[in-house]
Design an enzyme around this catalytic site. Structure first.
Site, PDB file in Angstrom:
ATOM      1  NE  ARG A 221      -4.081  -1.861   2.185  1.00  0.00           N
ATOM      2  CZ  ARG A 221      -4.049  -2.960   2.932  1.00  0.00           C
ATOM      3  NH1 ARG A 221      -3.031  -3.132   3.780  1.00  0.00           N
ATOM      4  NH2 ARG A 221      -4.993  -3.874   2.851  1.00  0.00           N
ATOM      5  CG  ASP A 268      28.665   0.678   2.264  1.00  0.00           C
ATOM      6  OD1 ASP A 268      29.306   1.724   2.456  1.00  0.00           O
ATOM      7  OD2 ASP A 268      27.668   0.355   2.942  1.00  0.00           O
TER       8      ASP A 268
END
Length: 381
Positions: A221, A268
């Site tokens: 949603r 990273d």
């Protein structure tokens, strides 16, 4: 005068595909299109030759930090990653005081100017306290364009990328400022909604900093930033392919939506890359590395990685079942294009720097060449 070298017999990965029994001609520091009869011959039968890797997001290695270390420390970290095939890299900082970051930018910019680094990436302090990861919350600040400009100026034209939580006050104006100056605005360490992320992309953001990590999860949603970053063709997504930061299905989803030309593998990596387990610091925060996984001592958040790009490549083709050509795009060509250095590195083409990696049939690293010189010379019997 350096001898011309002809590396022959290997599977050579070119922009047009894989050439069986191909050859790469090295003349001095560059790749050449032809060779004299007196050239030195290097038989690489049974091996792969791929372009040198390009890491656009790395904080250190070999026990050395790009954020806190001396010039000698930074060079040690650079050398550590070169031993693992990364021939071009951007030095990433972590959150700190503005004056300190400006000082670091001055130091790192000198290494860019002398050719050891390809640029500077500022990861923080302009990130969300909700998604701070291994960054000190006390030092975080909103992305004020004036402060972004201060760091750009301190870097003397060597700033390549800023990671921003673009939903924060000043975020969109900072994105526009960076885009106007040809600096990558990367969305990361963000708590943005789907709609806010779309706004940032429209303003000029072009990279997702370590997609999936340090941002809201994909929801049905409230899809959040991940959906917006995956669906927009203007965005290239960084992925940390170490088996800790991402599930293989997440990597597959990224390639499915982005295609091989919009993914960049990064490390990273922090100090422990290529060095070992133990206690380290990432900026002002203490990090424990155990069994190769770096986590904050306080809170346990993942604190960067100990990854090197040769491992990321090998995992991509042996575990994730990527085509070798797609792995090469993600490790070399795509980050080189983003950084604006594809005219010199990122593929094996005449006129470009002779940066390359030699791998055996199992994709283990056997040789590294940077600008025509062996950093790791292949042991050939």
């Amino acid at each position: 005068m350096a001898a011309v070298k002809v590396l022959s017999g290997a599977r050579v990965v070119l922009p047009t595909g894989v050439v069986e029994g191909g050859r790469v001609i090295v003349d001095g520091t560059r790749i050449a299109g032809s060779a004299p009869g007196s050239a030195e011959r290097v038989d690489l039968t049974g091996h792969w030759v791929v372009p040198g890797f390009v890491d656009m997001h790395v904080h250190g290695g070999g026990g050395a930090s790009f954020t806190n270390g001396t010039v000698e420390d930074v060079l040690k970290g650079i050398h550590t990653h070169r031993l693992h095939g990364t021939t071009t890299m951007v030095a990433s900082t972590v959150t700190g005081e503005m004056d300190f970051l400006a000082q670091r930018a001055g130091l790192l910019s000198e290494l860019v100017e002398q050719g050891d680094l390809a640029g500077i990436h500022f990861e923080g302090p302009f990130i969300s306290p909700c998604r701070k990861g291994a960054h000190s919350e006390d030092l975080l600040r909103h992305p004020d364009p004036a402060e972004v400009r201060k760091l750009m100026d301190a870097a003397r034209g060597t700033a390549k990328m800023f990671t921003l939580a673009t939903e924060l006050p000043g975020g969109l104006d900072s994105v526009r400022l960076l885009a106007e100056h040809g600096v990558i605005a990367a969305i990361g360490h963000t708590d943005a909604t789907y709609e806010q992320t779309v706004e940032a992309i429209d303003a000029g953001a072009s990279v997702a900093t370590h997609l999936y990590n340090a941002m809201p999860a994909l929801g049905h949603r409230a899809p959040g930033p991940i959906a917006a970053l995956l669906e927009d063709e203007r965005i290239t997504v960084e992925l940390i392919n170490d088996g800790t930061h991402l599930h293989p299905a997440s990597l597959e989803l990224a390639f499915h939506h982005k295609g091989a030309d919009r993914v960049a593998f990064i490390t990273d990596a922090m100090d422990a890359a290529g060095f070992g387990d133990g206690l380290y610091h990432l900026g002002p925060l203490e990090v424990e590395v155990k069994e190769g996984v770096a986590r904050l001592v306080e809170g346990g958040s993942i604190a960067g990685s100990t990854l090197t790009l040769d491992r990321a490549f090998r995992r991509a083709v042996t575990v994730d079942d990527l085509a070798v050509e797609d792995a090469v795009r993600a490790l070399s060509a795509n980050p080189a294009r983003l950084l604006g250095v594809y005219d010199r590195v990122g593929s094996l083409e005449p006129g470009k720097d002779a940066d390359l990696v030699v791998l055996d049939e199992a994709f283990a690293l056997k040789g590294v060449m940077r600008r025509g010189e062996w950093i790791v010379a292949p042991a050939l019997g």
